[in-house]
Design a protein around this motif. Structure first.
Motif, short mmCIF file in Angstrom:
data_model
loop_
_atom_site.label_atom_id
_atom_site.label_comp_id
_atom_site.label_asym_id
_atom_site.label_seq_id
_atom_site.Cartn_x
_atom_site.Cartn_y
_atom_site.Cartn_z
N HIS A 69 -34.23 28.97 42.31
CA HIS A 69 -34.69 29.08 43.69
C HIS A 69 -35.74 28.03 44.04
CE1 HIS A 69 -32.81 32.71 45.42
NE2 HIS A 69 -32.73 33.13 44.17
N SER A 70 -36.44 27.53 43.04
CA SER A 70 -37.50 26.55 43.32
C SER A 70 -36.94 25.22 43.82
CB SER A 70 -38.35 26.31 42.06
OG SER A 70 -37.63 25.55 41.09
N ILE A 71 -35.70 24.93 43.48
CA ILE A 71 -35.11 23.63 43.85
C ILE A 71 -35.13 23.44 45.36
CG2 ILE A 71 -32.97 22.29 43.87
CD1 ILE A 71 -32.38 23.53 41.08
N GLY A 72 -34.58 24.42 46.09
CA GLY A 72 -34.53 24.31 47.54
C GLY A 72 -35.91 24.30 48.17
N LYS A 73 -36.81 25.11 47.61
CA LYS A 73 -38.17 25.17 48.15
C LYS A 73 -38.87 23.82 48.04
CE LYS A 73 -38.79 29.81 48.75
NZ LYS A 73 -39.32 30.47 49.95
N VAL A 74 -38.82 23.22 46.86
CA VAL A 74 -39.54 21.98 46.62
C VAL A 74 -38.85 20.80 47.30
CG1 VAL A 74 -40.36 20.39 44.83
CG2 VAL A 74 -40.51 22.87 44.48
N ALA A 75 -37.50 20.82 47.34
CA ALA A 75 -36.77 19.74 48.00
C ALA A 75 -37.18 19.62 49.46
CB ALA A 75 -35.27 19.98 47.89
N GLU A 76 -37.35 20.75 50.13
CA GLU A 76 -37.75 20.72 51.53
C GLU A 76 -39.24 20.47 51.71
OE1 GLU A 76 -36.51 24.06 53.79
OE2 GLU A 76 -34.37 23.75 53.43
N ALA A 77 -40.05 21.13 50.86
CA ALA A 77 -41.49 21.06 51.06
C ALA A 77 -42.09 19.73 50.66
CB ALA A 77 -42.18 22.19 50.27
N TYR A 78 -41.48 19.07 49.66
CA TYR A 78 -42.12 17.86 49.12
C TYR A 78 -41.18 16.66 49.06
CZ TYR A 78 -45.01 14.90 46.17
OH TYR A 78 -45.76 13.86 45.69
N ALA A 79 -39.96 16.84 48.55
CA ALA A 79 -39.06 15.70 48.40
C ALA A 79 -38.39 15.32 49.71
CB ALA A 79 -37.99 16.02 47.35
N ASN A 80 -38.49 16.18 50.73
CA ASN A 80 -37.95 15.89 52.06
C ASN A 80 -36.48 15.49 52.02
OD1 ASN A 80 -40.45 16.10 53.81
ND2 ASN A 80 -41.11 14.69 52.20
N GLY A 83 -27.18 12.00 47.88
CA GLY A 83 -27.59 12.05 49.28
C GLY A 83 -26.78 13.02 50.11
N ARG A 84 -25.71 13.56 49.51
CA ARG A 84 -24.88 14.53 50.23
C ARG A 84 -24.88 15.90 49.55
NH1 ARG A 84 -19.40 10.98 51.68
NH2 ARG A 84 -20.44 9.33 52.84
N ILE A 112 -36.33 15.79 40.99
CA ILE A 112 -37.20 16.95 40.76
C ILE A 112 -36.94 17.36 39.32
CG2 ILE A 112 -37.61 19.37 41.34
CD1 ILE A 112 -36.57 18.68 44.19
N VAL A 113 -37.96 17.38 38.49
CA VAL A 113 -37.78 17.71 37.07
C VAL A 113 -38.26 19.15 36.83
CG1 VAL A 113 -38.41 17.16 34.70
CG2 VAL A 113 -38.01 15.32 36.33
N ILE A 114 -37.38 19.96 36.28
CA ILE A 114 -37.70 21.34 35.91
C ILE A 114 -37.72 21.41 34.38
CG2 ILE A 114 -36.85 23.71 35.91
CD1 ILE A 114 -35.64 23.15 38.65
N VAL A 115 -38.79 21.96 33.83
CA VAL A 115 -38.93 22.05 32.37
C VAL A 115 -39.07 23.52 31.97
CG1 VAL A 115 -40.21 21.30 30.34
CG2 VAL A 115 -40.11 19.82 32.35
N ASP A 116 -38.07 24.02 31.26
CA ASP A 116 -38.11 25.39 30.75
C ASP A 116 -38.83 25.39 29.40
OD1 ASP A 116 -37.66 28.07 30.51
OD2 ASP A 116 -35.57 27.89 29.90
N GLN A 167 -37.17 15.80 60.03
CA GLN A 167 -36.64 17.12 60.33
C GLN A 167 -37.24 18.23 59.47
OE1 GLN A 167 -32.41 16.87 59.79
NE2 GLN A 167 -32.54 16.25 57.64
N PHE A 168 -37.58 17.94 58.22
CA PHE A 168 -38.15 19.00 57.39
C PHE A 168 -39.56 19.37 57.85
CE2 PHE A 168 -34.91 17.14 54.61
CZ PHE A 168 -34.23 18.29 54.26
N GLN A 169 -40.35 18.37 58.22
CA GLN A 169 -41.68 18.65 58.75
C GLN A 169 -41.57 19.33 60.12
OE1 GLN A 169 -40.75 15.54 57.59
NE2 GLN A 169 -41.66 15.97 55.60
N LEU A 170 -40.57 18.90 60.91
CA LEU A 170 -40.33 19.54 62.20
C LEU A 170 -39.97 21.01 62.01
CD1 LEU A 170 -39.96 19.36 65.27
CD2 LEU A 170 -37.60 18.59 64.87
N ALA A 171 -39.12 21.31 61.03
CA ALA A 171 -38.73 22.70 60.76
C ALA A 171 -39.95 23.54 60.38
CB ALA A 171 -37.68 22.76 59.66
N ARG A 172 -40.84 22.98 59.56
CA ARG A 172 -42.05 23.72 59.18
C ARG A 172 -42.92 23.98 60.40
NH1 ARG A 172 -42.13 20.62 54.45
NH2 ARG A 172 -43.80 19.25 55.15
N ALA A 173 -43.06 22.97 61.25
CA ALA A 173 -43.87 23.14 62.45
C ALA A 173 -43.26 24.18 63.39
CB ALA A 173 -44.01 21.80 63.17
#
Length: 884
Positions: free
Chosen positions: A66-77, A136-137, A217-221, A691-697
Motif C-alpha cells: 500500500h505504501s507504493i501508491g501513497k509515496v508515488a503520489e506524495a513524493y515521486a509525483n 511511465g505508463r 522507490i526502494v522498499i527494504v524488507d 496534478q498530484f499537488q492540485l489533487a492534494r490541494a
C-alpha cells in the motif's frame, strides 16, 4: 476489492504520506524531526530514508504494498512508479513475486486499487523483457534480494553487467542524465570480452543503470539487516527517489512510525497473551501437556463458526540430542497414540509440508515437528501451541517459532476466549526465569518493546476461585528482576528475606520475588535493594524495579480477573425513533448542504515556472521541482493534449469520499478547474503537470468545506437535538472490552495504580522534563485514590473504535479519563493545563460534556479539571468533590 486495512496499518501509511508531503517543502531532516522529535540519520545523503516498525504478525508486506501508491503520489509525483523491492532471501523473493502477481492476493489488490491493470511485476532476470513503453505508463515492481546488488566491485555481479537487450531504454538520453550513469571501463571489457575498445566511456546498458535512470522507490524488507556502509553505497548507486524500510527490530533506522503489539492484539491480528508453562521433569512431560493443551483447544474450536484445527508446533532437539525429530515422532506414535497421518516434519532436510494446504478441512496434520526456524515464509495461523524441547537458555530460534503461533486465524478474534491466546510449553526449572528468557527473545527478535513483552507473556496466574463463580481474588505473580550486582540481603527484615530468592549470574544476579507478595513487602524489597545498590548502578536498578512494578500492576488489573467496565452512554440523534450515534457522517447527513454552497476557490495555491524548474505553493509552503529531461522544458506555451474534462475526471478519482455524491463532486470540480484556468489564469498544461499537488490541494479544500458545514450544523439547531438515548442498547453505548486497549506509550512511574481497568496505562507521564510531578498524573492519582472509584481508564485519543468519544464541530473529543464509581455512576474527566483551559476548543468541549450529563439524574458526571479552579481548589479537591 483490496483487503480492508487495520487502523494501525492506516495510521502507519498516513504517517508515511504526511512525512513525504512535508519532505517536499522542508527536506527529510526537518520533516522527520517534526514528525518524531528524534534525530534524523542521513545515511543516504539527500535521499529520504524512513522506517516503519511493525512487530511479528503485523502485516509488514501488506503495508509495503500500500505504501507504493501513497509515496508515488506524495513524493515521486507519478502515476506510474518504478519500485525496487528488496527482500532478505531467495525464498521470500519467490513468495513475494508470486503474491504480487496473483490478482486475487491482497498485495496485488493493493496495487490494483491504485493502478488497475497497469501493473508489471518481475524479478531481475525478467526486467530485460520490460517494454520501454511500459515505463511511465505502468507501475513496475521488481523484487529481488539485496545480495544481488551488494558488492564493492560492480563488475563482479550480473546486475552491473552490460546487456544489449536493455539498449532501447538508453536511447537518445540527454547529456545531463548520461552524466550520472556508470560507464564501460577497461575492467568491464575484461569481464565482458564481447565489448570492444570502441565501447569505452559508453553508458553501460546495465540493470543497475536502468534503476538509476528511473529513480526507483526502494522498499527494504527486514531492514535491520541492511545497515552496513556497503549497503548504503549500494543504494546510492541506484539513485533512488526515496527509501522505505520495514522491520520488527530496527537498529539505527529512522523509525517514523512504530506499531505496538497491543495495537496488533486490538486489531485482532495476533493471539495474546502467551500462556507459558514450564516443565522441570523433562521433554516427555513437556510434550504430553502440550498435546493435552492442543486437544483441549480443538474441542473449543468446534464451538466456532469458522473452521479451525489447532496445530502443535514442536521444537525438537538437534542431532546428538535426546529428543531429535525421529525420536519425537516415534514417541508421539508409540506413547501418545498420535496417528502418523497427523504428524509432519519440517526441517531443512525433511520437507513434509510441501504442497500441503494446512487450512484445508481434509488436512489431518495436527503436529508439526521442526528443529530451528521453519522454512521462511511458513505461515499457518492454526498453529496455537509451541512445545520447545530444547532448554530455554540455549534454544535456537525459539522466538521465530513462537511468532508462528501468534497469528490469529482469519485476523479476527475468536468467540472462545482460550482461542484468543497462544501457548508455550518449555523445558525450565523456574517459570519466572523461563518467562524472563522468553521475553528477552521477543524483544531482541520479534519487535516487541520490553513493556510489550512483559504484558505478552502470562505465566499461570493461579486463580484462587473457580471461574464459574464470577469472582476471583487477584494474586500478584512471581517476578524476575535481572540486576548487574548481587544484593546482600543479610540484614533485611525477615518478611523481606522470605519473599525473595537470589540467583547469581555471570552478569550479576537474578532476583525472584515470590508469587503472592503484597504491595507493602514489594515496596520494602524495592527500597532495600535500590538504596543499597552501588551508586553507579542505582539508576538502572530503579528502572528494573519500575518494569517489575508495571508487570505486577498489569497482572493485578481488573480486566485479568473477570471484571467488566460499565457501559458508557454516547450522544445520539433521533431520526424518527431511530437513535444514531453523532459522528461526522451523521452530522453531515442531518444538515442539508452542497459543496457549491461555498465559494469555489483554491486559496494559497500557485504555480511558478521557469525554464528549468517549477514551484508550487500550498498554504504558504513552497515546494520546488526540477525538470528531469529536455522534453519537459518550457511548458507554458505548449498546448497539452489533456482537456479540462479529462483533468476533472482524473481529480474526481482522487477526491472521492463518503458523504459526497459523484454528481455533486463532479459539478464542483468542473467549476473549480474552470475557475483556475479562466479566472486565475493558470495554463491547463501547468495544472496537468502539477496534478498530484492540485489533487492534494483540492482534497484539503473539500475537507475544509466539510468542516465548515459541520460547524454550521453544530452551532445551529442540531446541537440541542443531541442527547443520550432514553433506552440503552448495544448500539448507543460504548464498551471498554477486555483485552482491547491499543497502548503505544505505557506508564512507567513509581506509583502503583490499583484501579486502572487495563493492564497498561497509555501515555501518562509521572514527571515533566523539568522533573516536576505532572498535573495530569496528579489527576490520575486523585482518581485512583478516591474510595468511591471502582475502575477508571486512561482514554486513548484518536482511537474511534476502542476509546470513548464525543462529537465536536470539527472532530471528536476523547476525555482523558473515564471513571466508573461503585454505585454505577460514569464520570468523564478532561484535564486542561493553564494555557488551554479557556480557549475555544476547551469551551466547546465543556459544552459537549455538559450536554452529555443532561437527563442523567446524577449518574453521568463531567469535569474539566485544572491545576487550580476559580475557587482555588486543587485537582485532588476537584475530583473528590465530583465524586462525593
Amino acid at each position: 476489492m483490496a483487503l480492508t486495512l487495520k487502523k494501525y496499518q492506516d495510521d502507519a501509511l498516513n504517517a508515511l504520506q504526511s512525512f513525504f508531503v512535508d519532505c517536499l517543502s522542508r527536506g527529510a531532516k526537518a520533516a522527520f524531526e517534526a514528525a518524531t522529535s528524534l534525530p534524523y540519520h542521513d545515511r543516504l545523503v539527500g535521499v529520504p530514508s524512513v522506517c516503519l516498525r511493525v512487530p511479528t504478525g503485523g502485516g509488514k508486506t501488506l503495508i509495503a504494498a500500500h505504501s507504493i501508491g501513497k509515496v508515488a503520489e506524495a513524493y515521486a509525483n507519478t502515476d506510474a512508479p518504478v519500485v525496487l523491492w528488496l527482500v532478505p532471501s531467495d525464498m521470500i523473493r519467490q513468495q513475494t513475486i508470486k503474491a504480487l502477481a496473483d490478482v486475487a492476493h491482497p498485495y496485488r489488490q493493493a496495487l490494483a486499487e491504485k493502478y488497475g491493470d497497469r501493473v508489471k511485476v518481475c524479478d531481475l532476470d525478467n526486467l530485460q523483457t520490460v517494454n520501454r513503453h511500459d515505463v511511465g505508463r505502468s507501475c513496475i515492481v521488481i523484487v529481488t534480494t539485496i545480495q544481488a546488488f551488494r558488492i564493492s566491485k560492480t563488475e563482479k555481479r550480473n546486475v552491473y553487467a552490460f546487456f544489449e537487450e536493455l539498449s532501447p531504454h538508453f536511447a537518445n538520453l540527454p547529456a545531463h542524465l548520461e552524466a550520472g550513469l556508470e560507464k564501460v571501463t577497461e575492467q568491464t571489457l575484461a569481464e565482458q570480452p564481447y565489448l570492444t575498445q570502441a565501447d569505452l566511456g559508453r553508458v553501460k546498458h546495465s540493470l543497475a543503470n536502468w534503476f538509476a535512470l528511473h529513480n526507483p522507490i526502494v522498499i527494504v524488507d527486514e531492514a535491520q539487516n541492511t545497515r552496513s556502509k556497503l549497503s548504503f553505497e549500494t543504494f546510492a548507486r541506484l539513485k533512488p527517489a526515496c527509501l522505505i524500510e520495514l522491520t520488527a527490530t530496527p537498529r539505527d533506522n529512522n523509525v517514523l512510525y512504530s506499531v505496538s503489539a497491543a495495537e496488533l492484539k486490538t486489531a485482532q491480528m495476533i493471539k495474546l497473551p502467551v500462556v507459558l508453562t514450564e516443565h522441570p521433569d523433562g521433554w516427555q512431560a513437556c510434550l504430553r501437556d502440550a498435546l493435552l493443551q492442543r486437544k483441549k483447544l480443538e474441542l473449543e474450536a468446534q464451538q466456532e463458526v469458522e473452521y479451525i484445527r489447532p496445530i502443535l508446533l514442536v521444537q525438537a532437539q538437534p542431532k546428538g540430542g535426546e529428543a531429535t525429530t525421529d525420536v519425537v515422532r516415534a514417541h508421539l506414535i508409540a506413547h501418545e497414540h498420535i496417528s502418523e497421518a497427523e504428524i509432519a516434519i519440517a526441517t531443512g532436510a525433511v520437507k513434509e509440508l510441501e504442497g500441503i494446504n494446512l487450512f484445508a478441512r481434509d488436512c489431518q496434520i495436527r503436529v508439526v515437528i521442526t528443529v530451528e526456524a521453519l522454512k521462511e515464509g511458513w505461515d499457518c495461523s492454526f498453529a496455537y501451541v509451541l512445545a520447545s524441547l530444547q532448554s530455554m537458555q540455549s534454544a535456537i530460534d525459539v522466538e521465530q517459532l513462537l511468532g508462528r503461533v501468534l497469528r490469529m486465524p482469519y485476523a479476527k478474534s475468536r468467540q472462545r476466549e482460550d482461542l484468543n491466546k497462544a501457548y508455550a510449553h518449555v523445558i525450565a526449572d523456574n517459570v519466572a526465569q523461563a518467562a524472563a528468557n522468553l521475553k528477552d527473545r521477543m524483544v531482541e527478535n520479534m519487535g516487541f518493546n520490553k513493556w510489550e513483552a512483559d504484558l505478552a507473556v502470562q505465566p499461570d496466574l493461579g486463580l484462587d476461585a473457580p471461574i464459574q463463580t464470577g469472582y476471583v481474588t487477584p494474586t500478584a505473580p512471581a517476578l524476575t528482576i535481572a540486576l548487574s550486582h548481587v544484593p546482600d540481603i543479610t540484614f533485611y527484615a525477615p518478611e523481606v528475606r522470605q519473599a525473595i530468592a537470589i540467583y547469581e549470574t555471570s552478569q550479576g544476579a537474578t532476583v525472584v520475588i515470590a508469587k503472592g507478595t503484597d504491595h507493602d513487602t514489594f515496596k520494602q524489597i524495592e527500597a532495600s535493594i535500590v538504596t543499597n545498590a552501588p551508586t553507579k548502578q542505582q539508576a538502572t536498578t530503579q528502572l528494573a524495579f519500575d518494569d517489575a512494578r508495571a508487570s505486577r500492576q498489569a497482572s493485578l488489573a481488573p480486566e485479568n480477573w473477570l471484571q467488566q467496565f460499565a457501559l458508557v452512554p454516547q450522544l445520539c440523534l433521533d431520526f424518527d425513533g431511530d437513535w444514531q450515534l453523532v459522528d461526522k457522517e451523521t452530522i453531515e447527513d442531518a444538515y442539508d448542504w452542497n459543496l457549491l454552497d461555498f465559494e469555489v476557490q483554491l486559496a494559497n495555491f500557485n504555480i511558478t515556472e521557469t525554464a528549468h524548474s517549477f514551484e508550487i505553493d500550498m498554504k504558504g509552503e513552497s515546494v520546488s521541482y526540477k525538470h528531469i529531461d529536455a522534453a519537459q522544458l518550457a511548458f507554458d506555451h505548449i498546448t497539452t493534449a489533456t482537456t479540462e474534462n479529462e483533468l476533472v475526471e482524473w481529480l474526481d478519482k482522487k477526491a472521492r469520499r463518503t458523504g459526497l455524491t459523484q454528481a455533486q463532486l463532479r459539478a464542483y470540480l468542473l467549476k473549480l478547474v474552470a475557475h483556475l484556468v479562466h479566472d486565475k489564469k493558470f495554463s491547463l498544461t501547468a495544472l496537468v503537470r502539477a496534478q498530484f499537488q492540485l489533487a492534494r490541494a483540492v482534497n484539503a479544500e473539500i475537507n475544509r468545506i466539510f468542516e465548515l458545514a459541520r460547524k454550521q450544523a453544530f452551532q445551529g439547531e442540531l446541537f440541542n437535538k443531541m442527547s443520550v438515548a432514553p433506552i440503552a442498547t448495544a448500539f448507543n453505548q460504548f464498551e471498554f472490552k477486555t483485552g482491547v486497549y491499543p497502548v503505544r506509550k505505557p506508564y512507567r512511574g513509581s506509583y502503583e495504580f490499583a484501579k486502572h481497568f487495563y493492564t497498561a496505562i497509555d501515555d501518562l507521564k509521572e514527571k515533566t522534563s523539568t522533573g516536576k510531578v505532572s498535573e495530569e498524573f496528579e489527576c490520575a492519582q486523585a482518581i485512583d485514590l478516591n474510595p468511591n472509584v471502582k475502575y477508571w481508564v486512561r482514554n486513548i485519543p484518536q482511537q474511534r473504535l476502542t476509546s470513548f468519544w464525543l462529537p465536536t464541530s470539527s472532530d471528536y473529543f476523547y476525555p482523558d479519563f473515564i471513571v466508573e464509581l461503585n454505585d454505577g455512576t460514569i464520570a468523564l474527566i478532561e484535564y486542561k493545563g493553564e494555557p488551554y483551559k479557556t480557549n475555544d476548543d476547551s469551551r466547546e468541549k465543556n459544552l459537549v460534556g455538559e450536554l452529555w450529563t443532561k437527563g442523567g439524574e446524577g449518574k453521568r458526571l463531567y469535569l474539566m479539571a485544572v491545576s487550580k479552579d476559580d475557587c482555588g481548589r486543587s485537582v485532588l479537591q476537584q475530583v473528590n468533590e465530583l465524586f462525593s
